[in-house]
Design a protein around this motif. Structure first.
Motif, PDB file in Angstrom:
ATOM      1  N   GLU A 178      -7.374  20.987  37.573  1.00  0.00           N
ATOM      2  CA  GLU A 178      -7.315  21.349  38.985  1.00  0.00           C
ATOM      3  C   GLU A 178      -7.264  20.075  39.802  1.00  0.00           C
ATOM      4  OE1 GLU A 178     -10.170  23.756  42.143  1.00  0.00           O
ATOM      5  OE2 GLU A 178     -10.640  23.795  40.021  1.00  0.00           O
ATOM      6  N   GLN A 179      -6.627  20.148  40.966  1.00  0.00           N
ATOM      7  CA  GLN A 179      -6.643  18.994  41.853  1.00  0.00           C
ATOM      8  C   GLN A 179      -6.462  19.416  43.292  1.00  0.00           C
ATOM      9  OE1 GLN A 179      -3.198  16.242  41.709  1.00  0.00           O
ATOM     10  NE2 GLN A 179      -2.461  17.649  40.145  1.00  0.00           N
ATOM     11  N   GLU A 180      -7.035  18.614  44.152  1.00  0.00           N
ATOM     12  CA  GLU A 180      -6.911  18.825  45.585  1.00  0.00           C
ATOM     13  C   GLU A 180      -6.551  17.476  46.186  1.00  0.00           C
ATOM     14  OE1 GLU A 180      -9.918  19.769  49.194  1.00  0.00           O
ATOM     15  OE2 GLU A 180     -10.143  20.980  47.390  1.00  0.00           O
ATOM     16  N   ASN A 181      -5.420  17.432  46.879  1.00  0.00           N
ATOM     17  CA  ASN A 181      -4.935  16.188  47.458  1.00  0.00           C
ATOM     18  C   ASN A 181      -4.864  16.315  48.968  1.00  0.00           C
ATOM     19  OD1 ASN A 181      -4.274  15.031  44.837  1.00  0.00           O
ATOM     20  ND2 ASN A 181      -2.616  16.498  44.792  1.00  0.00           N
ATOM     21  N   SER A 182      -5.218  15.251  49.643  1.00  0.00           N
ATOM     22  CA  SER A 182      -5.034  15.222  51.091  1.00  0.00           C
ATOM     23  C   SER A 182      -4.428  13.875  51.449  1.00  0.00           C
ATOM     24  CB  SER A 182      -6.361  15.429  51.821  1.00  0.00           C
ATOM     25  OG  SER A 182      -7.252  14.374  51.542  1.00  0.00           O
ATOM     26  N   SER A 183      -3.585  13.887  52.466  1.00  0.00           N
ATOM     27  CA  SER A 183      -2.965  12.636  52.889  1.00  0.00           C
ATOM     28  C   SER A 183      -2.966  12.551  54.398  1.00  0.00           C
ATOM     29  CB  SER A 183      -1.537  12.534  52.344  1.00  0.00           C
ATOM     30  OG  SER A 183      -0.752  13.583  52.832  1.00  0.00           O
ATOM     31  N   GLU A 184      -2.953  11.326  54.874  1.00  0.00           N
ATOM     32  CA  GLU A 184      -2.923  11.083  56.299  1.00  0.00           C
ATOM     33  C   GLU A 184      -1.979   9.917  56.555  1.00  0.00           C
ATOM     34  OE1 GLU A 184      -5.907   9.572  59.830  1.00  0.00           O
ATOM     35  OE2 GLU A 184      -6.760  10.588  58.095  1.00  0.00           O
ATOM     36  N   MET A 185      -0.938  10.194  57.340  1.00  0.00           N
ATOM     37  CA  MET A 185       0.053   9.170  57.619  1.00  0.00           C
ATOM     38  C   MET A 185      -0.183   8.576  58.990  1.00  0.00           C
ATOM     39  SD  MET A 185       4.241   9.117  57.650  1.00  0.00           S
ATOM     40  CE  MET A 185       4.333  10.438  56.552  1.00  0.00           C
TER      41      MET A 185
END
Length: 190
Positions: A178-185
């Motif tokens: 399982e994985q949870e990714n978050s990004s902020e540009m």
């Protein structure tokens, strides 16, 4: 006799108004379609590339992380080299390296990132790691900041994107569970 009434006023159609309306609509559509969107990264697999044990306490573990990268933007991007930090239980466990490169507009590709785990830190966390291996459930964190630029012809726009991932793996089969990714540009003025 009746009074003379004036004819109702009519608006006249003009090419200038039609062109101005079309240009405004085209500009609004272009802004909506071209607004920068965060790239997406997903860890697809982990493979063991090296494992060396040199007594008394030297342990060298190399991994290859296969990452699916998506550039959802309508412009290609170029980026510089970056280092991915791999954390276990809040402690720095190792690093993976992303070489400088680029990605075409609205495209996907697989990246193969070489990673190294710190043998000393593994030894310090041995009890927790053995417990996770027995449960076949290990939780890792990964963070990376990637700097680059989006470019079209002579126009370029520098950016930076920070990606934080929470990844659960089966430490025996090295499978991503399982994985949870978050990004902020963040965009910078050129």
């Amino acid at each position: 006799m009746g009074s003379a009434s004036s004819p109702p006023s009519r608006r006249r159609w003009s090419w200038g108004s039609a062109l101005a309306g079309a240009a405004t609509t085209a500009a609004a559509t272009a802004l909506l379609l071209c607004r920068p969107r965060d790239p997406r990264f997903e860890l697809i697999s982990i493979s063991l590339s090296t494992f060396h044990f040199r007594p008394p306490a030297a342990l060298d573990i190399g991994l290859t992380l296969t990452v699916h990268a998506t550039n959802p933007n309508v412009v290609p991007v170029r980026y510089g080299p970056s280092t991915v930090s791999i954390l276990y239980g809040g402690a720095h466990l190792g690093t993976a390296h992303l070489d400088a490169g680029g990605q075409p507009a609205t495209s996907c590709r697989l990246l193969h990132l070489p990673a190294r785990l710190d043998g000393v830190e593994l030894a310090h966390r041995a009890r927790s790691i053995i417990s996770d291996v027995a449960r076949r459930h290990m939780e890792l964190e990964a963070t990376v900041e990637i700097a680059g630029e989006a470019a079209v012809l002579l126009w370029s726009r520098p950016f930076s994107v920070r990606i934080d991932s929470h990844i659960t793996v089966d430490p025996i089969l090295l499978e991503v569970v399982e994985q949870e990714n978050s990004s902020e540009m963040q965009l910078y003025l050129a």
